[in-house]
Design a protein around this motif. Sequence first.
Motif, PDB file in Angstrom:
ATOM      1  N   PHE A  47     -86.124 -80.615 -52.444  1.00  0.00           N
ATOM      2  CA  PHE A  47     -85.052 -80.707 -51.455  1.00  0.00           C
ATOM      3  C   PHE A  47     -83.689 -80.572 -52.128  1.00  0.00           C
ATOM      4  CE2 PHE A  47     -87.603 -82.735 -47.921  1.00  0.00           C
ATOM      5  CZ  PHE A  47     -87.173 -81.862 -46.929  1.00  0.00           C
ATOM      6  N   MET A  48     -83.524 -81.239 -53.275  1.00  0.00           N
ATOM      7  CA  MET A  48     -82.232 -81.212 -53.937  1.00  0.00           C
ATOM      8  C   MET A  48     -81.949 -79.859 -54.583  1.00  0.00           C
ATOM      9  SD  MET A  48     -79.625 -82.993 -54.088  1.00  0.00           S
ATOM     10  CE  MET A  48     -78.225 -83.658 -54.956  1.00  0.00           C
ATOM     11  N   THR A  49     -83.003 -79.105 -54.929  1.00  0.00           N
ATOM     12  CA  THR A  49     -82.794 -77.747 -55.429  1.00  0.00           C
ATOM     13  C   THR A  49     -82.118 -76.891 -54.362  1.00  0.00           C
ATOM     14  OG1 THR A  49     -84.709 -77.884 -56.898  1.00  0.00           O
ATOM     15  CG2 THR A  49     -83.953 -75.681 -56.304  1.00  0.00           C
ATOM     16  N   VAL A  50     -82.584 -77.017 -53.122  1.00  0.00           N
ATOM     17  CA  VAL A  50     -81.962 -76.286 -52.014  1.00  0.00           C
ATOM     18  C   VAL A  50     -80.505 -76.693 -51.868  1.00  0.00           C
ATOM     19  CG1 VAL A  50     -82.057 -75.785 -49.545  1.00  0.00           C
ATOM     20  CG2 VAL A  50     -84.171 -76.194 -50.811  1.00  0.00           C
ATOM     21  N   PHE A  51     -80.273 -77.987 -51.809  1.00  0.00           N
ATOM     22  CA  PHE A  51     -78.936 -78.503 -51.545  1.00  0.00           C
ATOM     23  C   PHE A  51     -77.976 -78.145 -52.672  1.00  0.00           C
ATOM     24  CE2 PHE A  51     -75.929 -82.045 -50.570  1.00  0.00           C
ATOM     25  CZ  PHE A  51     -75.741 -81.758 -49.237  1.00  0.00           C
ATOM     26  N   GLY A  52     -78.441 -78.313 -53.929  1.00  0.00           N
ATOM     27  CA  GLY A  52     -77.587 -77.989 -55.065  1.00  0.00           C
ATOM     28  C   GLY A  52     -77.213 -76.523 -55.108  1.00  0.00           C
ATOM     29  N   ALA A  53     -78.178 -75.651 -54.808  1.00  0.00           N
ATOM     30  CA  ALA A  53     -77.899 -74.211 -54.816  1.00  0.00           C
ATOM     31  C   ALA A  53     -76.894 -73.831 -53.741  1.00  0.00           C
ATOM     32  CB  ALA A  53     -79.198 -73.432 -54.626  1.00  0.00           C
ATOM     33  N   VAL A  54     -77.106 -74.316 -52.532  1.00  0.00           N
ATOM     34  CA  VAL A  54     -76.251 -73.937 -51.403  1.00  0.00           C
ATOM     35  C   VAL A  54     -74.819 -74.399 -51.617  1.00  0.00           C
ATOM     36  CG1 VAL A  54     -75.785 -74.428 -48.963  1.00  0.00           C
ATOM     37  CG2 VAL A  54     -78.087 -73.775 -49.699  1.00  0.00           C
ATOM     38  N   TYR A  55     -74.632 -75.661 -51.990  1.00  0.00           N
ATOM     39  CA  TYR A  55     -73.278 -76.198 -52.058  1.00  0.00           C
ATOM     40  C   TYR A  55     -72.552 -75.850 -53.357  1.00  0.00           C
ATOM     41  CZ  TYR A  55     -73.365 -78.472 -47.585  1.00  0.00           C
ATOM     42  OH  TYR A  55     -73.394 -78.704 -46.228  1.00  0.00           O
ATOM     43  N   THR A  56     -73.281 -75.402 -54.381  1.00  0.00           N
ATOM     44  CA  THR A  56     -72.602 -74.902 -55.568  1.00  0.00           C
ATOM     45  C   THR A  56     -72.003 -73.523 -55.303  1.00  0.00           C
ATOM     46  OG1 THR A  56     -73.996 -76.158 -57.086  1.00  0.00           O
ATOM     47  CG2 THR A  56     -72.920 -74.202 -57.982  1.00  0.00           C
ATOM     48  N   VAL A  57     -72.684 -72.716 -54.515  1.00  0.00           N
ATOM     49  CA  VAL A  57     -72.303 -71.323 -54.319  1.00  0.00           C
ATOM     50  C   VAL A  57     -71.423 -71.103 -53.093  1.00  0.00           C
ATOM     51  CG1 VAL A  57     -73.284 -69.038 -53.797  1.00  0.00           C
ATOM     52  CG2 VAL A  57     -74.301 -70.447 -55.574  1.00  0.00           C
ATOM     53  N   ILE A  58     -71.466 -72.010 -52.121  1.00  0.00           N
ATOM     54  CA  ILE A  58     -70.825 -71.739 -50.829  1.00  0.00           C
ATOM     55  C   ILE A  58     -69.325 -71.491 -50.969  1.00  0.00           C
ATOM     56  CG2 ILE A  58     -70.406 -74.166 -50.265  1.00  0.00           C
ATOM     57  CD1 ILE A  58     -71.490 -71.341 -47.853  1.00  0.00           C
ATOM     58  N   GLY A  59     -68.675 -72.154 -51.925  1.00  0.00           N
ATOM     59  CA  GLY A  59     -67.242 -71.929 -52.116  1.00  0.00           C
ATOM     60  C   GLY A  59     -66.931 -70.503 -52.507  1.00  0.00           C
ATOM     61  N   TYR A  60     -67.754 -69.940 -53.386  1.00  0.00           N
ATOM     62  CA  TYR A  60     -67.555 -68.542 -53.782  1.00  0.00           C
ATOM     63  C   TYR A  60     -67.743 -67.618 -52.588  1.00  0.00           C
ATOM     64  CZ  TYR A  60     -67.694 -69.980 -58.682  1.00  0.00           C
ATOM     65  OH  TYR A  60     -67.419 -70.560 -59.887  1.00  0.00           O
ATOM     66  N   ARG A  61     -68.734 -67.913 -51.749  1.00  0.00           N
ATOM     67  CA  ARG A  61     -68.972 -67.026 -50.610  1.00  0.00           C
ATOM     68  C   ARG A  61     -67.822 -67.073 -49.610  1.00  0.00           C
ATOM     69  NH1 ARG A  61     -73.241 -66.862 -45.609  1.00  0.00           N
ATOM     70  NH2 ARG A  61     -73.039 -64.629 -45.278  1.00  0.00           N
ATOM     71  N   LEU A  62     -67.319 -68.267 -49.331  1.00  0.00           N
ATOM     72  CA  LEU A  62     -66.306 -68.409 -48.280  1.00  0.00           C
ATOM     73  C   LEU A  62     -64.912 -67.975 -48.731  1.00  0.00           C
ATOM     74  CD1 LEU A  62     -67.434 -71.767 -46.633  1.00  0.00           C
ATOM     75  CD2 LEU A  62     -67.819 -69.437 -45.825  1.00  0.00           C
ATOM     76  N   THR A  63     -64.644 -67.966 -50.037  1.00  0.00           N
ATOM     77  CA  THR A  63     -63.340 -67.485 -50.501  1.00  0.00           C
ATOM     78  C   THR A  63     -63.328 -65.965 -50.687  1.00  0.00           C
ATOM     79  OG1 THR A  63     -63.991 -67.969 -52.793  1.00  0.00           O
ATOM     80  CG2 THR A  63     -62.709 -69.648 -51.631  1.00  0.00           C
ATOM     81  N   ALA A  64     -64.507 -65.341 -50.631  1.00  0.00           N
ATOM     82  CA  ALA A  64     -64.603 -63.883 -50.798  1.00  0.00           C
ATOM     83  C   ALA A  64     -64.753 -63.205 -49.435  1.00  0.00           C
ATOM     84  CB  ALA A  64     -65.790 -63.544 -51.694  1.00  0.00           C
ATOM     85  N   ALA A  65     -64.861 -61.877 -49.440  1.00  0.00           N
ATOM     86  CA  ALA A  65     -65.061 -61.109 -48.205  1.00  0.00           C
ATOM     87  C   ALA A  65     -66.427 -61.482 -47.590  1.00  0.00           C
ATOM     88  CB  ALA A  65     -65.009 -59.609 -48.512  1.00  0.00           C
ATOM     89  N   PRO A  66     -66.542 -61.514 -46.267  1.00  0.00           N
ATOM     90  CA  PRO A  66     -65.535 -61.135 -45.270  1.00  0.00           C
ATOM     91  C   PRO A  66     -64.693 -62.312 -44.772  1.00  0.00           C
ATOM     92  CG  PRO A  66     -67.629 -61.472 -44.193  1.00  0.00           C
ATOM     93  CD  PRO A  66     -67.871 -61.748 -45.659  1.00  0.00           C
ATOM     94  N   PHE A  67     -64.788 -63.491 -45.433  1.00  0.00           N
ATOM     95  CA  PHE A  67     -64.153 -64.698 -44.891  1.00  0.00           C
ATOM     96  C   PHE A  67     -62.751 -64.915 -45.453  1.00  0.00           C
ATOM     97  CE2 PHE A  67     -68.798 -65.388 -45.066  1.00  0.00           C
ATOM     98  CZ  PHE A  67     -69.054 -65.421 -43.695  1.00  0.00           C
TER      99      PHE A  67
END
Length: 429
Positions: A246-266
């Motif tokens: 469970f924590m593998t999922v959570f750690g992966a998502v929340y480590t990367v989400i900042g990079y996704r949301l600061t880049a295109a298309p957001f």
Amino acid sequence: MPPASTGAPTTVGASTAPSPDQLFPGAPGYRRMSFALFAAGVATFALLYSTQALLPLISGDLGVSASAASWTVSAATGALALCVLPLSALSERFGRSRTMTVSLVVAVGVGLLVPFAPNVGWLVALRAVQGAALAGLPASAMAYLAEEVRPKALVAAIGLFVAGNSIGGMSGRILTGWVAQAWGWRAALAAVGLLAAGCAVAFRLLLPKSRHFKAAPLDPRALAATVRGHLADPLLVRLYAIGALFMTVFGAVYTVIGYRLTAAPFHLPQGVVGSIFLVYLVGTVSSAAAGQLVARLGRRGALYLAVSTTTAGLVLSLLDTLAAVLAGLVLITAGFFAGHAVASSSVSRTAKTGRAQASALYQSAYYLGSSAGGTLGAVAFHAGGWPATVLLGLLAVLGVVSVTLYGSHAARTERRLAATRLAAPHATC
């Protein structure tokens, strides 16, 4: 095989009858205890993941890649995973309250030094020390609750502690996002250190004195025997695996989400990205409701619901609309915190002796999952973007399903064998 004794008293853990002075909702001291451990949970997650929402800024300012910056998170969680078992042993000797207090004080002190790290190497090193200091808190908190709270109220009490984790993760990230947007990531880390300092003071003032703890001598051989006993228990091993996955999922998502949301298309600004972590409030609700889920659906049913919710969130987050990504994060967060609360409380109820060590092993697996998820999630994102990170999460979720299904099969097989043994004498008459 039952876990070996560490020398600590086993009457609280082994007996199913509650002690008259154990805490329960409505009892004197229960509310103070809840607030104290809630504050400890806030400080733990705020400090432990203080750099996570700032990774794009750290990458840009220090000139490092996403995977290199992710080590500022993974080093803290990895050090915690490695140190939680030795420090839980110290809590058997020196007490849960003292261990938790020292852990918070040291972690806060290091947290006030972190903003002055001159480069990424020093930043990773200080974060590792901070994670090691925090290792004394999670397992000791679980053991404190198992000793001081009546068994029927244990899931709800642990759920409140986990809810404090979610509030800490949320408030720390929101605070760092907006402070960093105005004054930079170093000022943001200083703000988290001050927040954690306030939580540490509240924890120390509010936590009721332990009534059921009795000090045990430090005995490495007894500790090793206890650990071997826990690792020989198939149910405990499955719970450890579930927490890690469970924590593998959570750690992966929340480590990367900042990079996704600061880049295109957001192209979202840092303050808005930090505010995305308001979805942690969903985790507060789902973890606090874990006791009701178990009562209605059973432990396995609650885990299947958590898995389904997490999976739906991962798939939904693949859509390139902000609304879909937010909805996906809500579902991922709700599923993760519900699954974590169910698994961690099950560990406390399953272990009859050496509860601190049982909880420590769970925390080790849990934070190793976080460290692996953060690092692998960043590597996957660098290699294949957000879809690769989602694929990693789906594989981890599939692992939870496999472990839970195997547990159900093993339980049915054990019941059939027990029935066969009972019927055997009659068949030979």
